[in-house]
Structures are given as C-alpha cells and as structure tokens.
Enzyme design. Structure first.
Site, PDB file in Angstrom:
ATOM      1  N   GLU A  50      31.613  41.049  97.485  1.00 57.10           N
ATOM      2  CA  GLU A  50      32.806  41.838  96.308  1.00 57.10           C
ATOM      3  C   GLU A  50      33.749  42.332  97.527  1.00 57.10           C
ATOM      4  O   GLU A  50      33.137  43.123  98.778  1.00 57.10           O
ATOM      5  CB  GLU A  50      32.275  43.297  95.666  1.00 57.10           C
ATOM      6  CG  GLU A  50      30.600  42.538  94.921  1.00 57.10           C
ATOM      7  CD  GLU A  50      30.594  43.775  94.580  1.00 57.10           C
ATOM      8  OE1 GLU A  50      30.565  44.992  94.726  1.00 57.10           O
ATOM      9  OE2 GLU A  50      29.473  43.645  93.404  1.00 57.10           O
ATOM     10  N   ASP A  61      34.304  56.303  93.910  1.00 56.78           N
ATOM     11  CA  ASP A  61      33.695  55.899  95.337  1.00 56.78           C
ATOM     12  C   ASP A  61      32.699  57.297  96.539  1.00 56.78           C
ATOM     13  O   ASP A  61      33.578  58.084  95.933  1.00 56.78           O
ATOM     14  CB  ASP A  61      34.819  55.709  96.243  1.00 56.78           C
ATOM     15  CG  ASP A  61      35.308  54.022  95.706  1.00 56.78           C
ATOM     16  OD1 ASP A  61      34.360  52.924  95.331  1.00 56.78           O
ATOM     17  OD2 ASP A  61      35.765  53.306  95.401  1.00 56.78           O
TER      18      ASP A  61
END
Length: 274
Positions: A50, A61
């Site tokens: 990824e 995040d």
C-alpha cells in the site's frame, strides 16, 4: 498491466497462511528513498504493498504516519510522484495499491486518476473516507479498468453496512479493528476477531458459502508475534505505522533504515506463516 491484490491473497491462502500487506507513504523519506524502502519490503516478504498519498488533512492517521506524510509534503511531493512510486513497485510483480483520502482524487479528476493508476500498473485504491454509497464515479472508473476497490469496515459497522461494503469491494476488504486513528500498539484489539467473523459471514452469504473475498486486518501490528495472532483469524495482516517508525528512527542513514526495515518485514513475514 495491473495485478489484483486478490491474487496475492489467493497464493497465501494456498500456502496455508495469511498475506502480509505493508504500507509507506510516497515520498518518504524521499521519493527515491521511498521506492528503495518499498522494494526492500517486497524482497523481505511483503505480499501486497500500500502506498499512501500524502494529504494535508489526515484526520484518520496517527502521529507516526502524519509525521512521515508531512515530511513528504514539505519536500513537495505531488500526485505524479505517488504514481511514479506505484510504477516502480508494481514493476516487481507485487500488487500495489494507493491508500488515499478522497479529496486528492477528486481534485486530480477521478477518470484521470483511475487511468493514470492503471497505466502505472497499480492494483487499485484503498479509500478510508469514501464509502460505496458515495462512490459511484470511482466504482464506475475502477470497474472499467478492473482496478481493486477496497473499502473499510469497522467494529461500529452494522451487519447491513458490512454486507453493502463487502459487496462493493474487489481485491479484499479492509477491516480496521481499532476505533480511532492509526498507529502501532502494544497489544492487538479484541474487537478484530468478531469483526472478521461478521465480515466473513457477509461474504459467504453473498457467495453461497464459498470463501470469497479475503479480509485484511489493520490494527497497529508491530511485530511477528502480533502478526501471528491476527493471522490466526484474518486472511491478511496490514502493517503501516511500524514500518514508518523504522524509517523515522533512521533519519540520516537510509541504508541503516532499510536494513532495519528488512529485519522487521522478515519478523512479520515469519509471524503470518506461523
């Protein structure tokens, strides 16, 4: 030519193990340094890669990935650099997906992004803030090119939501088993197993009892022992923050960082094989 992440999952399943999925943001620590690091992860045992598209408002995040993405943004990384990174990693034959918030794709142009991703050899997109019911343009563009569409399910997802999400996925389903932002953790979540069970039930119901679409789990895994625990019930173990942390810990020595990255990857790859 694109290679679906599902193929890597099928190969791992045939070997009686889970797949190891590794993440780094593009442009970190530099564009070329990031490509070298990702290739090291492939060589050391990652089955799927990824590549994060750095974004200025990364609300999902944790601090580790935010720090790396901000470093890439400060260095001027653009979407074209992300696609160059995809092309370089996909050339290894490893399925390579972009993980991105939806806003940068919309700004770039959905059709244009899908075509450029396809031309780079990318497998598809993981879209953490885009759900299938709000994704008709992306679904159409992906289907036209055979790109993977990886949507997320969470412990808070209803059974109906899980069924809708898995029905729209191609490649694999991303089960995010930690409520809150991303990040490596000292212990795995007790929410992960039940979420995978519910997700697999929805997939098997839709596929008339066949194993069907694989389920990858991301929940802050940082070592082989944790990877083995997740691999006991999931088809894939997704690791991001732990890889990023290794490179953050070696800011002035990429060779040392790559050596540490290889050691971590080997530990994790051993875990998914237990």
């Amino acid at each position: 030519m694109t290679t679906s992440a599902g193929i890597a999952y099928e190969k791992a399943r045939a070997d009686g193990r889970a797949a190891l999925v590794g993440y780094l943001p593009a442009g970190f620590p530099t564009v070329d340094g990031g490509i070298a690091a990702l290739r090291t992860m492939v060589e050391a045992g990652c089955d799927v890669i990824e590549i994060g598209l750095p974004y200025s408002d990364p609300v999902m995040d944790g601090p580790t990935i935010q720090a790396a993405a901000q470093q890439a943004l400060d260095a001027g990384v653009r979407t074209v650099d992300v696609l160059r990174t995809v092309e370089a990693v996909a050339a290894t034959g490893t399925p390579t997906l972009v993980m991105t918030y939806w806003n940068p794709v919309e700004r770039y142009g959905v059709e244009r992004f899908a075509q450029d991703l396809y031309d780079a050899g990318g497998a598809g997109l993981i879209t953490p803030d885009l759900t299938p019911d709000f994704a008709p343009e992306w679904i159409a563009a992906a289907d036209a090119r055979g790109l993977d569409k990886v949507f997320l399910v969470a412990p808070s997802s209803t059974d109906e939501r899980i069924a809708m999400t898995t029905a729209a996925c191609r490649g694999f389903v991303y089960a995010t088993a930690v409520m809150g932002v991303t990040g490596a953790r000292a212990a795995t979540s007790d929410l992960a197993g039940p979420l995978v069970t519910r997700t697999k039930r929805a997939i098997e119901t839709a596929s008339a009892g066949a194993p069907g679409l694989p389920v990858g789990v991301g929940l802050g895994v940082s070592n082989g022992t944790q990877a083995a625990e997740v691999a006991s019930y999931a088809d894939g173990v997704i690791v991001g923050s732990a890889f990023v942390r290794v490179l953050l810990d070696h800011p002035d020595d990429l060779d040392a960082g790559r050596s540490a990255l290889a050691a971590l990857t080997e530990d994790l790859a051993g875990g998914v094989r237990q």
